[in-house]
Design an enzyme around this catalytic site. Structure first.
Site, PDB file in Angstrom:
ATOM      1  N   HIS A 196     -19.442  55.952  39.638  1.00  0.00           N
ATOM      2  CA  HIS A 196     -19.086  55.350  38.341  1.00  0.00           C
ATOM      3  C   HIS A 196     -19.500  56.222  37.149  1.00  0.00           C
ATOM      4  O   HIS A 196     -19.075  55.956  36.021  1.00  0.00           O
ATOM      5  CB  HIS A 196     -19.736  53.976  38.178  1.00  0.00           C
ATOM      6  CG  HIS A 196     -19.239  52.950  39.151  1.00  0.00           C
ATOM      7  ND1 HIS A 196     -17.897  52.687  39.312  1.00  0.00           N
ATOM      8  CD2 HIS A 196     -19.898  52.138  40.024  1.00  0.00           C
ATOM      9  CE1 HIS A 196     -17.748  51.741  40.246  1.00  0.00           C
ATOM     10  NE2 HIS A 196     -18.946  51.408  40.693  1.00  0.00           N
ATOM     11  N   ASP A 198     -20.182  48.554  50.574  1.00  0.00           N
ATOM     12  CA  ASP A 198     -20.007  47.225  49.977  1.00  0.00           C
ATOM     13  C   ASP A 198     -18.676  46.551  50.308  1.00  0.00           C
ATOM     14  O   ASP A 198     -18.507  45.379  49.952  1.00  0.00           O
ATOM     15  CB  ASP A 198     -20.283  47.246  48.461  1.00  0.00           C
ATOM     16  CG  ASP A 198     -19.752  48.463  47.751  1.00  0.00           C
ATOM     17  OD1 ASP A 198     -18.954  49.209  48.354  1.00  0.00           O
ATOM     18  OD2 ASP A 198     -20.117  48.676  46.577  1.00  0.00           O
TER      19      ASP A 198
HETATM   20 ZN   LIG Z   1     -19.539  49.848  45.041  1.00  0.00          ZN
END
Ligand SMILES: [Zn+2]
Length: 339
Positions: free
Chosen positions: A122, A246
């Site tokens: 990110h 995830d």
């Molecule tokens: Zn993630």
């Protein structure tokens, strides 16, 4: 040749604070057992230099993160608090991946997995976000170009979140093919099907946005019918995996339904591409994954694939709900790739 791992107790020193999902236990859960595992060569991480980190990030962002060193109560955004040792740990995470890449490019290791934190995908050129300070995988790809002269690097990002920072780093660069499966719409909001890169990079960003609840069958179909043909045509010289766990069905944040066997199947697909066109060179780097046991078991399943210790995978269930989405991805990318 063996498989390398980057795993070091110093990766516990970045502490975002009590209750934060990206916690030091995410690396502690691999210690010490994995260090003595047969067939794995441990690579000692080094600290990445400012010149290496600024292959992707602006000098202003590097200086901002550096200034957080020693501070105990600072946060880059609501999701991204740091501790006194976070800057040093982030430099070590980048340097760990780069040290592993050196070994693989030199042919001393066949492949590897950098089990580092903080995660990276990110992090934008000028901004920390989403638990990420420096974009490990993007810096890795840029380093392969700058230091080792590679012309084509593939990044496969199977974290449940879209890797906005990685995509933006190479949106105009055909030297990096970025392919992402991710839940959509979802954090961080990017990763729509029509984000395909810009200018000379058009077609070299491939987004496969998936609704919540998809599992092994859908992911495997995406890999076999979209990612493999594009990746083989691109013919990367090395394959990087942004390996987030995830999408696991037990993950508290992801909302997907992938199992350990699903991650193994994705790794096998990527390794098949690497073996056919990249001399087997493939390096995974840890991104997200917030159920400790699910993440550990899934990462070990991927490591078993990397070191060739895995057995037959069970046949995937036939019924997949991914076909309409995958058809749409192929339609968007038909001008650029043969299917
Ligand atoms: Zn993630």
């Amino acid at each position: 040749m063996t498989t390398g791992i980057v795993l070091d107790p110093r990766f516990l020193e970045h502490d975002p604070g009590p209750g934060h999902p990206e916690r030091p236990e995410r690396v502690a859960v691999f210690l010490p057992d994995l260090l003595d595992s047969p067939g794995l060569t441990r690579i000692t991480p080094r600290t990445a230099t400012p010149e290496e980190i600024t292959l992707v990030h602006g000098e202003g962002h590097f200086a901002n993160v550096a200034r957080s060193a020693g501070l105990s109560r600072f946060a880059f955004d609501a999701d991204t608090p740091v501790s006194a040792r976070s800057f040093d740990t982030a430099c070590l995470a980048v340097g760990g991946l780069l040290a592993l890449l050196d070994e693989v490019v030199a042919g001393r290791l066949r492949n590897g997995f950098a089990l580092v934190r903080p995660p990276g995908h990110h992090a934008e050129r000028e901004r920390a976000m989403g638990f990420c300070l420096f974009n490990n995988v993007a810096i890795g790809a840029a380093y392969l170009h700058a230091r080792h002269g590679l012309e084509r690097v593939l990044i496969v990002d199977w974290d449940v979140h879209h890797g906005n920072g990685t995509q933006h780093s190479f949106a105009r660069d055909p030297g990096v093919l970025y392919v992402s499966t991710h839940r959509y719409p979802f954090y961080p909001g990017t990763g729509a099907i029509d984000e395909i890169g810009e200018g000379a990079g058009e077609g070299f960003t491939v987004n496969i946005p998936l609704p919540g609840g998809f599992g092994d069958a859908e992911y495997v179909e995406a890999f076999r019918t979209v990612i493999e043909p594009i990746a083989l045509e691109y013919a990367p010289q090395l394959v990087l995996i942004s390996a987030g766990f995830d999408p696991h069905r037990r993950d508290p944040l992801g909302g997907m339904a992938v199992s350990e066997r699903g991650f193994a199947a994705m790794a096998r697909s990527v390794l098949g591409v690497a073996q056919q066109v990249a001399g087997g060179r493939c390096v995974a780097v840890l991104e997200g994954g917030y159920d400790l046991a699910a993440m550990r078991d899934s990462a070990i399943a991927v490591l078993d694939e990397l070191r060739g210790a895995a057995g037959e995978l069970p046949a995937q269930p036939r019924s997949s709900h991914a076909r309409p989405i995958l058809d749409a991805v192929r339609r968007v990318h038909e001008p650029f790739w043969k299917f």
